[in-house]
Design a protein around this motif. Sequence first.
Motif, PDB file in Angstrom:
ATOM      1  N   ASP A  24     -40.809  15.428 -13.393  1.00 16.54           N
ATOM      2  CA  ASP A  24     -41.187  14.114 -12.882  1.00 16.54           C
ATOM      3  C   ASP A  24     -39.975  13.388 -12.311  1.00 16.54           C
ATOM      4  OD1 ASP A  24     -43.765  14.553 -13.579  1.00 16.54           O
ATOM      5  OD2 ASP A  24     -43.760  13.292 -15.371  1.00 16.54           O
ATOM      6  N   LEU A  28     -39.789  12.132  -8.487  1.00 15.36           N
ATOM      7  CA  LEU A  28     -39.635  10.704  -8.177  1.00 15.36           C
ATOM      8  C   LEU A  28     -38.423  10.465  -7.281  1.00 15.36           C
ATOM      9  CD1 LEU A  28     -40.461   9.131 -11.661  1.00 15.36           C
ATOM     10  CD2 LEU A  28     -41.859   9.005  -9.588  1.00 15.36           C
ATOM     11  N   ARG A  32     -38.532   8.822  -3.503  1.00 14.69           N
ATOM     12  CA  ARG A  32     -37.767   7.616  -3.176  1.00 14.69           C
ATOM     13  C   ARG A  32     -36.838   7.864  -1.993  1.00 14.69           C
ATOM     14  NH1 ARG A  32     -35.270   4.860  -8.442  1.00 14.69           N
ATOM     15  NH2 ARG A  32     -34.853   3.287  -6.838  1.00 14.69           N
ATOM     16  N   ALA A  39     -38.808   2.437  -7.609  1.00 13.64           N
ATOM     17  CA  ALA A  39     -39.214   3.316  -8.715  1.00 13.64           C
ATOM     18  C   ALA A  39     -40.679   3.110  -9.060  1.00 13.64           C
ATOM     19  CB  ALA A  39     -38.323   3.061  -9.932  1.00 13.64           C
ATOM     20  N   ALA A  42     -42.954   4.735  -6.441  1.00 10.67           N
ATOM     21  CA  ALA A  42     -42.962   6.201  -6.533  1.00 10.67           C
ATOM     22  C   ALA A  42     -43.802   6.675  -7.698  1.00 10.67           C
ATOM     23  CB  ALA A  42     -41.524   6.721  -6.654  1.00 10.67           C
ATOM     24  N   VAL A  43     -43.751   5.964  -8.827  1.00 13.17           N
ATOM     25  CA  VAL A  43     -44.548   6.351  -9.997  1.00 13.17           C
ATOM     26  C   VAL A  43     -46.031   6.340  -9.669  1.00 13.17           C
ATOM     27  CG1 VAL A  43     -45.254   5.588 -12.297  1.00 13.17           C
ATOM     28  CG2 VAL A  43     -42.844   5.688 -11.720  1.00 13.17           C
TER      29      VAL A  43
END
Length: 809
Positions: A24, A28, A32, A39, A42-43
């Motif tokens: 993960d 991520l 980005r 952040a 992106a999550v």
Amino acid sequence: MTQAVPAGSFQVTLTGRRLSPVTDADLLQRLREQFGLSADQAVQLLVGPLIVRQSLEVKFAAKVASAFRACGMEALVEPMAGAGMEPAPVPAAAHTELPAAAAPSAVQAATPLAALAALASQAPPASRLDLDRERQIRRGGLMVAAVRGAYVVLVLAVAAAWALSLLRNVLALADVSLLSTLYSLLVPGLGGLALIGLLLWPLLAPRKAVPGRLALDPAQEAEFFRGLSGLCTALGVPEPGEVIIDGDSGVGIKPQPDGRVRLRLGLALLASLPSREVVGLVAQQLALQAGGRGLLRVLEVQRWLQQRAYDTDLWDEALARRQERADSGAGRTLGRVLVAGLGVGRLLMAGFYRLSLRLGAKALRIASHEADRRAALLVGSRLFPLMLRNQRAVEQAADEVRALASSPAANPGRQLPEDLFEAIASQFRAIDAANLSAIDAELENEHQEFSPGLPPWGERIARVRQQQAPPVYASSLPARLLLEQCELYCLKLSRDWYEREGIAAPAAAASAAQPGLTPAMRAAREMQRETLERYFNGQFRPWPLLQAVPPPDSDITGLGWQGTIDTLRRRSPEMTQDWVAAAEWERRRAPLLLAAGLAMKPSHFGVSGYDHLAQAHLWQLLEQVRRRDTDAHHRLAEDLKLHAFRIDCAIRALMDQERLQAEFLRSLLQRLHEMEGDAAMLGELQRSVLALQTIAADGEHPDAQKDLNEALRLFRGHATRLLNTGHSAAQTVLEGGTVSGYLLLRCPLAGPERMTDAARYLQDASGMVDAFQDLYQAALGELVSLCERAERACAIQPIRRIDPLSLGL
């Protein structure tokens, strides 16, 4: 003819699948860097499936999808809903042959059965099996059939050689003694007879009846058989002659002597998966019939050889019983010799089986690819790997549930599920992402075979993806709605399994069966549960209950309606953890009560990490949990304020009539929240009583009987208080008129005026907690349905949707 997709009508969809192993954190970071996201942004992209861009030209959509693929995420270019049924331009061979005009009727049908029956209007797809492929399938069928014939010829050859050997010995016995004559005839005669008998054993031994199976009655399941007929029409294959269900987690077909097939459907799949995935698995098996009689011959002979090589029969069981009862050493020795001889014969049969796999591999490969193609034309190419992954996950969940149920003594604080398949479905839903990713990796391996004789799933998945076929059957409602009497089948097969395992089946709960529910009513109940999952972004848990009224002094009001939803979306991972942690404390209540009451370690009842606490501290911890005074409960309470304010905003935006209905539902939920303490205590005490009964019966603890009597007394007291409070709480969501009215409809013998002993009262009221939860979820489901309607009317972006502009795409 297929419809053309207008320019600017394509969307980019993330499937949630990763194209290569990546953590993960790495993923991520790539997102980005590629798109310049924060952040939090992106999550949000890690939750799939997810539409990230819409109304794009096909060339620009392909560029966006390519950028996501470069990061390691699978991204698809698809036509937007209503823009046409064809996907982005693909080779002509990959286009669907199913008419696009007929698709909406199947997709938009109200229930899974209606959607299945609507497939009858579909024109069957054109076959991709040319003359050369059909010839290869027929050749494979003949070669596999010859393998079985070779075994029969071998038996006849041994019998002929034995007869000729005896005849030669007889002719050679002209002037020899009587003893020599007996020796020359009896030794080879009896030895040959024994060899022939061992070879004939697999051919003549009666097969055991397979336990735990039910044949569906077309009269009782008329709607299902009508839908199955529509499915076969859309696939272009004959209907099965018989349908059976069993407790497994698989789907298969078996050729019958009349030329038709018997469909076998695992009840664990029906209880766990949505309709579209089960229908896809069934379509995949039924479409194997497109290979014709040659393919069915391959399947029939291979199954015949496999059974005789690896399965035991009735004669095997009789031989084992005689060997156990043998009194003399000679009898036991003879039995061992027969078993050894049978083992050699089974090794020979296993060799023939493996030979048939090699000879039929080409035919199975061709027919499997054609079956996969036809199934993907119905349920869509994107669903294909997902349904295979989930089938294996259900199989894993079923093994875990049965392993726990097989050892009830090792889990004294755990109640045996009356419905094993509902427990399997719950276990399946609890499988974490890491296990699912591991299954995905196994399936994507193009060199790993899971089924003998069939091509690897990785190869088959890759071919299906190339089709880019849109779904025609897309019902996401639970597959258990496909069968009218699915609940009864689940209970019957669960009881049969307990009986075969020699386990005392749990007592039937009053809430287990709900007579009088029509398929449409069951579909409405399931749709409400699906609404809760959607509205709460997959976070919803039955306990603790949601307080639907926001506090007046909350600082959330400054966020606004859309801001509250954006905050919920951003905090979804943390909120999920908080709700799960609070629900886990609910599960620990009964083990903590047992440990504190009996002065035993909590780990004895399945709760680890608290063995160091003294008895007084265990009581304090239990009281904290009952008061919702843990850190997890405090965090969850703050989280649920956001949902309460979101609901409040929606109610204020509704029209007068709907607003009155929503206000009534919210007040009902508030009353249920006030009664939650007694309902939760009933669940805690009921689970504790089951463990105390076992401990008291075994004499393991001197205070067990005293604590059991106290728990039964407390259970009756909390049930009486719950019913007394519920008499003044009006409700129109379900039957009964009031909360207590509905509880007493589900548990008619649980009235407080019943002058029965406490143990009998517990049995009469055992379904009250489930009934309370059903009423709560039904009321909450209706309320959030109204809230969703208000959000759509006011152009509020739902919680699952991500604003493409905010991603910088």
